[in-house]
Design a protein around this motif. Structure first.
Motif, short mmCIF file in Angstrom:
data_model
loop_
_atom_site.label_atom_id
_atom_site.label_comp_id
_atom_site.label_asym_id
_atom_site.label_seq_id
_atom_site.Cartn_x
_atom_site.Cartn_y
_atom_site.Cartn_z
N SER A 73 -0.16 42.73 -18.32
CA SER A 73 -0.44 42.80 -16.88
C SER A 73 -1.80 42.19 -16.54
CB SER A 73 -0.35 44.24 -16.37
OG SER A 73 -1.42 45.02 -16.86
N SER A 74 -2.66 42.02 -17.56
CA SER A 74 -3.97 41.39 -17.32
C SER A 74 -3.98 39.94 -17.81
CB SER A 74 -5.08 42.20 -17.99
OG SER A 74 -4.93 42.19 -19.40
N TRP A 98 -2.97 38.62 -20.61
CA TRP A 98 -3.37 38.38 -22.00
C TRP A 98 -2.56 37.24 -22.57
CZ3 TRP A 98 -0.83 40.42 -26.77
CH2 TRP A 98 -1.59 40.18 -27.92
N HIS A 117 -7.24 35.33 -22.36
CA HIS A 117 -6.32 35.54 -21.25
C HIS A 117 -6.05 34.21 -20.57
CE1 HIS A 117 -6.64 40.02 -21.09
NE2 HIS A 117 -7.67 39.73 -21.86
N SER A 124 -8.65 52.66 -19.12
CA SER A 124 -7.62 51.93 -18.37
C SER A 124 -6.21 52.41 -18.69
CB SER A 124 -7.74 50.42 -18.61
OG SER A 124 -7.49 50.12 -19.96
N ARG A 179 -1.86 51.00 -12.92
CA ARG A 179 -2.58 50.01 -13.73
C ARG A 179 -1.85 48.67 -13.79
NH1 ARG A 179 -1.81 51.36 -19.59
NH2 ARG A 179 0.08 50.20 -19.18
N ALA A 236 -3.74 45.54 -12.07
CA ALA A 236 -4.37 44.61 -13.00
C ALA A 236 -4.13 43.14 -12.66
CB ALA A 236 -3.94 44.91 -14.43
N PHE A 274 -7.73 41.52 -12.08
CA PHE A 274 -8.25 40.79 -13.23
C PHE A 274 -8.80 39.41 -12.87
CE2 PHE A 274 -8.39 38.96 -17.47
CZ PHE A 274 -8.89 40.03 -18.20
#
Length: 173
Positions: free
Chosen positions: A49-50, A52, A68, A88, A94, A98, A102
């Motif tokens: 979700s970020s 990565w 990322h 987190s 989250r 994110a 982010f």
């Protein structure tokens, strides 16, 4: 071998890890694309979700542990020291927040400097390649799924359940 979106129990992931040959430091050199292994861990889905992407192992003392691929930014290395990883896992919404937050935080958390090291450590009775974070009590330990894929076991001090992920060597055209 688990495939993306396959679900395993933690015990099944541990058994798979133990059945595989340990990865070597030499095998880990290069750039890798990652994906989580769903084991009902609190971190499941958090990295994805970020945005990565994976990890980059340039040498024994030059590892970028969190790469990322962020909209508007492309591939960026993130400084793990600036991320509240354990906290987190408890944040509500989250995985919804994110992807929005982010990209906004990238200027504050990005780095061009390596933030981890590659070492061989004794883990569960065998010698494995491991990525040791510089500023967090985390070792990512690797077992070989083949010449271009590894299973990672995040050994995070104080975390009750290990987090598992896979890395696949980035194809360079």
């Amino acid at each position: 071998m688990p495939k993306q979106n396959d679900k395993m129990t933690t015990e099944e992931a541990m058994a798979l890890f133990d059945s595989l040959p340990p990865a070597t430091q030499e095998q880990m050199l290069g750039r890798w694309h990652g994906e989580g292994v769903d084991t009902d861990h609190d971190m499941d889905g958090m990295l994805e979700s970020s945005y990565w992407y994976g990890k980059s192992f340039e040498g024994p003392d030059a590892v970028h542990p969190l790469v990322h691929k962020v909209p508007l930014w492309g591939k960026v290395s993130v400084n793990p020291a600036l991320l509240p990883i354990k906290l987190s896992t408890y944040l509500p919404l989250r995985d919804i927040l994110a992807p929005v937050l982010f990209p906004i935080l990238v200027p504050l958390i990005r780095t061009s400097k390596p933030k981890a090291r590659l070492r061989t450590i004794s883990f569960r009775g065998r010698q494995h390649a491991a990525m040791c974070y510089d500023a967090k009590p985390i070792n990512d330990v690797f077992a070989s799924l083949g010449p271009d894929s590894v299973l990672g076991w995040m050994d995070f001090k104080g975390m009750d359940q290990p987090y598992f992920f896979k890395l696949h060597r980035e194809k360079i055209d």
